[in-house]
Each structure stands twice: as C-alpha cells, then as structure tokens.
Design an enzyme around this catalytic site. Sequence first.
Site, PDB file in Angstrom:
ATOM      1  N   GLU A 172       0.839  -1.124  -0.030  1.00 32.41           N
ATOM      2  CA  GLU A 172       0.095  -0.017   0.061  1.00 32.41           C
ATOM      3  C   GLU A 172       0.933   1.198   0.152  1.00 32.41           C
ATOM      4  O   GLU A 172       0.786   2.075   0.896  1.00 32.41           O
ATOM      5  CB  GLU A 172      -1.001   0.034   1.332  1.00 32.41           C
ATOM      6  CG  GLU A 172      -1.765  -1.129   0.972  1.00 32.41           C
ATOM      7  CD  GLU A 172      -3.145  -1.168   1.833  1.00 32.41           C
ATOM      8  OE1 GLU A 172      -3.105  -0.334   2.881  1.00 32.41           O
ATOM      9  OE2 GLU A 172      -4.211  -1.792   1.667  1.00 32.41           O
ATOM     10  N   GLU A 294      -4.993  -8.658  -0.614  1.00 35.37           N
ATOM     11  CA  GLU A 294      -5.715  -8.331   0.376  1.00 35.37           C
ATOM     12  C   GLU A 294      -7.251  -8.413   0.093  1.00 35.37           C
ATOM     13  O   GLU A 294      -7.547  -7.576  -0.721  1.00 35.37           O
ATOM     14  CB  GLU A 294      -5.264  -7.030   1.102  1.00 35.37           C
ATOM     15  CG  GLU A 294      -3.906  -7.318   1.798  1.00 35.37           C
ATOM     16  CD  GLU A 294      -3.507  -6.077   2.843  1.00 35.37           C
ATOM     17  OE1 GLU A 294      -4.331  -5.327   3.337  1.00 35.37           O
ATOM     18  OE2 GLU A 294      -2.423  -6.015   2.888  1.00 35.37           O
TER      19      GLU A 294
HETATM   20  O1  AHR Z   1      -5.095  -6.096   6.757  1.00 40.72           O
HETATM   21  C1  AHR Z   1      -4.950  -5.164   7.256  1.00 40.72           C
HETATM   22  C2  AHR Z   1      -4.537  -4.081   6.931  1.00 40.72           C
HETATM   23  O2  AHR Z   1      -5.202  -3.415   5.539  1.00 40.72           O
HETATM   24  C3  AHR Z   1      -3.139  -4.054   6.028  1.00 40.72           C
HETATM   25  O3  AHR Z   1      -1.970  -4.079   7.133  1.00 40.72           O
HETATM   26  C4  AHR Z   1      -3.051  -2.995   4.969  1.00 40.72           C
HETATM   27  O4  AHR Z   1      -2.321  -3.386   4.115  1.00 40.72           O
HETATM   28  C5  AHR Z   1      -4.291  -2.862   4.630  1.00 40.72           C
HETATM   29  O5  AHR Z   1      -4.752  -1.383   4.820  1.00 40.72           O
END
Ligand code: AHR
Length: 489
Positions: A172, A294
């Site tokens: 991110e 994710e």
């Molecule tokens: O999964 C939780 C968080 O969500 C992670 O650390 C981040 O990459 C995303 O914003």
Amino acid sequence: MKLVVNADIKKGKINRNIYGHFSEHLGRCIYGGIWVGEDSPIPNIDGIRKDVLEALKELNIPVLRWPGGCFADEYHWKDGVGPKENRKKMINTHWGGVVENNHFGTHEFLRLCELLGCEPYICVNVGSGTVQEASEWIEYMTFDGESPMANWRRANGRENPWKVKYIGVGNESWGCGGNMRPEYYADEYRRYQTYIRNYGDNRIYRIACGPNADDYNWTEVLMRNAHWHMNGLSLHYYTIPHNWHHKGSATIFDEKEYFITLKKTMYMDELITKHSTIMDKYDPAKRVGLIVDEWGTWYDVEPGTNPGFLYQQNTLRDALVAAINFAIFHKHCDRVQMANIAQTVNVLQAVILTEGAEMVLTPTYHVFNMFKVHQDADYIELNYDSPKYKMDNEEIPQVVATASTKDGVLHISLCNLDPHNDIDVNVELRGNQYKEVSGTILTAPAINSYNSFENKNVVAPQNFDGAKLTNDGLVISLPAKSVVTVALK
Ligand code: AHR
C-alpha cells in the site's frame, strides 16, 4: 433455474495460489494465533501452535504472505534474526502501539511455510527501509555461497538457503506504505526490483504494489512505467458494509446489511475487469498476474477488544462472501494468479480464531476447505441466468455458481444467497457423462450464525444429498443461505 455445464470446454487453469493466505504482525494473528514460542504450555512445533498448523494443513494452503500489510513498511528484518534474547524490541505503531519483540522473524516464518508445505510470499520494506536492506534480505535467505549475509544465516543455524519465490515490493505504497504518488512509486519499484536478485536457481516472482480498490490511474501509471519489470501487480479490496468510520458489526446485522455486504463483495468482479482491461493495454498476453493479496470483510472490532487488533467474529455471511470472491477469482483465472485472504488467524475475515489454548474454525474456514478441490483445476465456464434476490430497489443474483475439473472429476460450487427461498438448479451436463454425485453443504439456522468458543459447530459442513443425477443431467436442490460443492464422477 437452468444451468449448462460444458464440461469439455476448459477455459484456463485456476491457479492454486488463489486460495492463498495473509498473516501480518497485527493483533493476535502471529502472536497467540500462530506463534506461541517453544516454551509455551500450548502444544507447538518449534514455537508454532500445533492445532492451528494442523487445521491450516487441511486447507492445502498454497502460499502465505508476510510480514504485512502496513507492518511490512516498518519492519527491519535484521532485528528478527539471531538469538531471541538479543532481538531488538520495537513498537508496532500501526497496530495498537504494542511492543513487538521480534521473536517471530525470518527463520520462524520460513519454518512455518515448510511445515505447511506452502510458498512464502515476503513483502519488503520500501516505506521506511532501504534498497540495501531489501537486497540483503534476499541474499540472506537464498544465496548458497560465501557472502556476509549467507554466512550470517549459517551462523544463525540455517545451513541451506531457502527457496523464496514471491517478493512484494512495498505494501500500500499509496497509503500506509509511504503515501507515494504512482509516478514516484513506479520509479522506486524499478530501483528496488533491480537489486532483488535471483541467486542460484531461485527465481523470484516480483510483485509491485498495485491499486487501492478503484484507483485505475495507479494501475495505468504502474503498467505504463514498469510492467516489463514485474511479474505481478497487487490489488486490495475489502468488503465493508457501511463506511470506514462505521463499518458495521460482524454478528449483529439485519437482512438489509447482509444484502449490502454481498452486493459490495460482487464489486470485486468490476474491479478486476477494469484493472485487467488497463493491464491488457500494456500486457495483452497477460504475462503480469493480478495479485489480490488483501481481500475479505472488514467490520467494527468485537466490543471490548483493542481497536488496533482488528479482531472480528465470522458468520454464515462471511462464508458467502468467501464463496462469491472465489467464484469471481475463478472467472478471471487468466489474469488473477494469486489472492490472499486478510487474514489467517484472529484478524479481519479470519479462518481461525483462538483464545488461549482454544481454537475455533470459522465459516470462512469451511468454505476454503470445500473449495480446495478447485486448486489447479481447469476452469469450466457455466451458462446460467439466475433469478434475482431483491432488496428495496436493488437486486443481486440469487445463485452464484462456479465449476472446474481435475483428474476426471467435475466440481460445481454454488451458493444460494437468498436467506428465505430454496431453489432447484436443473443442470444440463454437456461434454461428459457422470455416474456418481456426492456433495457437501454449509448452512446454518441464521445468516448471522457463528461458531463461538462455547459452541464450535453451529456453522459446520454436512454431507449434501440434495443433488440427484437424472436422465437429463442433474438436479440440485439448493437450500436458502447455503454454500454447496458437488463432485461428479
Ligand atoms: O489487513 C489489514 C491492513 O489493511 C493491512 O495491513 C493493510 O495493507 C491494509 O490497509
């Protein structure tokens, strides 16, 4: 409802990595959930809790992403190797401000992957790290000859290098990983990936940080400036029923909120389609994989728990969310080469919850188990036009179905999203003949039923006898609010 299966028309391979996982140094995912330490009274292998290990092995986890997440861009790997008593402590500023003692580091993570039989996927620190640090980490893990890092690895007890295929360059980077603009990150990516070397026969699959949900400009800029340097581009999208300030409860919700959650999950299809279209412009051969590293539901934390730990329960609704996402990933199996649920244990849409020595398998776990038959199978396109499940002025399909074939067995997974109405699915089987059908079903008394530490099997898979072979094909009687997988031989 009618559904046509062309069992002899294979539309590509479903990469097993679509069933991947993500475990971050966040809350009780690593500490307590996976790692208890060698001296713990909780039964463990080299510090890794046995019950969780066995449960995860059952899922045939193909790949595990680590150490974050936002944590990855604050993590300095050198603090997490060597004798544990000498390891530096740090503050986990992103996640609850707790002390990280670095007891779970590179050796422990790679041991976990060995025990699981899965590929490690390591995200290097771009936000607050250096190119040298990233480059030395790769040397430490994968170089077989004489070198400062390889020698240090040996001194720390590991003679042979590990195989590490998947490396992510920052997490991110548009947000917690440095708040970079895509143009800046694209240059950073090009620089970092240069020093992520292939040693010996270890061939690295380099994954660039991709967009946040619908940030199509990010994909455009990254692909334009760096596509030839990458093997994969990530995508993050979470299902949040309401909004970031008030996400909604994991267990207390009405049918409207259930409906919204499922509808928002289906948005994943549009996101993948649009990002893939941009990628096609630069990479028509689809060499670069879209890595959904994710995904999952994100609710308000359970009352009374640390807001920085992201601990939430998991209901039948989450099971349906998982099944919908898998069907979408299958559909895009020409571009989506990996997906990693956030997260494996005790965080967000976890497949396992723990409390001390106790462990609970969530409804999401059971969907992973029911769908593992699709790993590395040939994707079979289905033709169907589902009736609609309607709420106020909105509608979504009542049935979501996906199918694959491997070793002569056809698997069809379906969910009925309507919480009130059963539905008969009349399946026309073309291209192959089958003599036997068997199945598994996951359903529960209510859309918000869940497994607690007191009652661990409220939502648990059962044998499914609602599928019958007929002269014309197959009839599947799909109960309301259920996920079903049938196997045809
Ligand atoms: O999964 C939780 C968080 O969500 C992670 O650390 C981040 O990459 C995303 O914003």
